[in-house]
Design a protein around this motif. Structure first.
Motif, PDB file in Angstrom:
ATOM      1  N   TYR A  32      12.697   6.548 -33.609  1.00 34.63           N
ATOM      2  CA  TYR A  32      13.654   7.002 -34.622  1.00 34.63           C
ATOM      3  C   TYR A  32      13.126   6.763 -36.034  1.00 34.63           C
ATOM      4  O   TYR A  32      13.298   7.580 -36.921  1.00 34.63           O
ATOM      5  N   ARG A  33      12.503   5.591 -36.225  1.00 34.57           N
ATOM      6  CA  ARG A  33      11.991   5.281 -37.555  1.00 34.57           C
ATOM      7  C   ARG A  33      10.472   5.175 -37.523  1.00 34.57           C
ATOM      8  O   ARG A  33       9.885   4.295 -38.145  1.00 34.57           O
ATOM      9  N   GLY A  34       9.848   6.084 -36.796  1.00 40.53           N
ATOM     10  CA  GLY A  34       8.397   6.040 -36.656  1.00 40.53           C
ATOM     11  C   GLY A  34       7.672   6.190 -37.974  1.00 40.53           C
ATOM     12  O   GLY A  34       6.658   5.533 -38.222  1.00 40.53           O
ATOM     13  N   PHE A  35       8.222   7.043 -38.862  1.00 40.67           N
ATOM     14  CA  PHE A  35       7.583   7.238 -40.161  1.00 40.67           C
ATOM     15  C   PHE A  35       7.593   5.954 -40.977  1.00 40.67           C
ATOM     16  O   PHE A  35       6.643   5.654 -41.697  1.00 40.67           O
ATOM     17  N   ASP A  36       8.678   5.198 -40.832  1.00 42.25           N
ATOM     18  CA  ASP A  36       8.787   3.912 -41.515  1.00 42.25           C
ATOM     19  C   ASP A  36       7.692   2.971 -41.050  1.00 42.25           C
ATOM     20  O   ASP A  36       7.051   2.288 -41.844  1.00 42.25           O
TER      21      ASP A  36
END
Lengths: 129, 179
Positions: free
Chosen positions: B150-154
């Motif tokens: 879900y927050r892979g970019f983070d």
């Protein structure tokens, strides 16, 4: 007062640790100890996030979000701690160690240039230049 | 909070005080390692074993090694006094800070574990993550799913930060190979 401490123990502990970390940053003359103070301050903040995510059901701790819920939870039945603050803390721990490494590299460099790690001596050496 | 929890809280406070007061840097580093382990166990009690493992590996492990490397490369000031002298102005400032937090902020906090707390005030969010994680990502561990999917970019941004920190460390230490 006692009741307040008993129900909000994690936050009270966080405030005490924040104070100790801040004291180390202000009062320690040694740069390495100052950086340890920053780390201590950081862990207190992590404690805040973890305590926020924590959940109890009728006085019993809920489940940890790392294990899947085996039984189908009923609608609105809150039994697992929230995973979102945990993820933020995981990110913050890794970023924190990276920043610590940069700070320690700067300390090594300061020692190579000025031959001291004490803040007061450093100020004198720089004033002489 | 169990008896174990209260004992750990006292241990953590004592370890933190010892870290602040030991004059010898090596002693302070070792006590800080013990403090990190205490915190890791406390995180486990607060239902965050993943955070606890990271804290034990990074806080108690890597940080201690980095600090030890630093004093090995620089100096460890010799001293005959065991404890630091107390800095009264700093103590006053910090005392005021803690007293204000304790008297003004603490009563406004939700009780620890209260399911009415803001994290749970919109239960659809947290509950949706917990329930849909496996369908959405194929991972059963909700924390891993949020971190990597879900927050892979983070997490990718976090890797960039670590990379930048590595470059900064090399530059500061003048160890760059290609210069």
């Amino acid at each position: 007062m006692i009741e307040l401490l008993a129900t909000r123990y994690a936050y009270a502990l966080m405030f005490v640790l924040l104070g100790i970390g801040l004291y180390m940053v202000i009062a320690s003359e040694n740069l390495v100890k100052k950086l340890i103070g920053v780390n201590l301050f950081q862990t207190a903040i992590f404690l805040f996030f973890v305590a926020v995510a924590y959940v109890e059901v009728d006085g019993e701790p809920g489940g940890s979000p790392v294990v899947p819920a085996t039984t189908e939870p009923a609608a609105g039945d809150l039994i697992l701690a929230s995973p979102l603050p945990h993820v933020i803390v995981l990110t913050a721990i890794v970023v924190g160690i990276a920043l610590t490494a940069v700070g320690l590299a700067l300390i090594v460099r300061i020692h190579a240039e000025y031959g001291t790690l004490r803040e007061d001596t450093l100020r004198e050496v720089r004033a002489d230049e | 909070m169990s008896l174990v929890g209260y004992t750990l809280a006292i241990f953590v406070i004592v370890a933190a005080l010892a870290t602040a007061m030991f004059r010898d840097v090596l002693s302070a580093i070792i006590v800080f390692g013990a403090y990190s382990l205490g915190m890791a166990i406390l995180y486990t009690l607060l239902l965050a074993p993943d955070v606890a493992m990271t804290e034990a590996a990074i806080g108690a492990g890597v940080t201690t090694i980095l600090l030890l490397l630093t004093i090995a490369k620089t100096t460890r000031p010799t001293t005959d006094r065991l404890f630091e002298s107390i800095d009264v102005p700093a103590l006053f400032v910090v005392g005021a800070f803690v007293v204000v937090l304790g008297t003004q902020v603490l009563p406004e906090m939700y009780a620890v574990g209260d399911s009415e707390a803001p994290v749970w005030s919109n239960p659809e969010v947290t509950q949706a993550y917990l329930e849909q994680t496996y369908e959405d990502t194929g991972v059963q561990n909700a924390v891993t799913a949020v971190l990597a999917a879900y927050r892979g970019f983070d997490t990718f941004g976090e890797a960039v930060v670590v990379f930048a920190a590595g470059i900064a460390t090399l530059l500061v230490l003048k160890r760059e190979v290609f210069a």
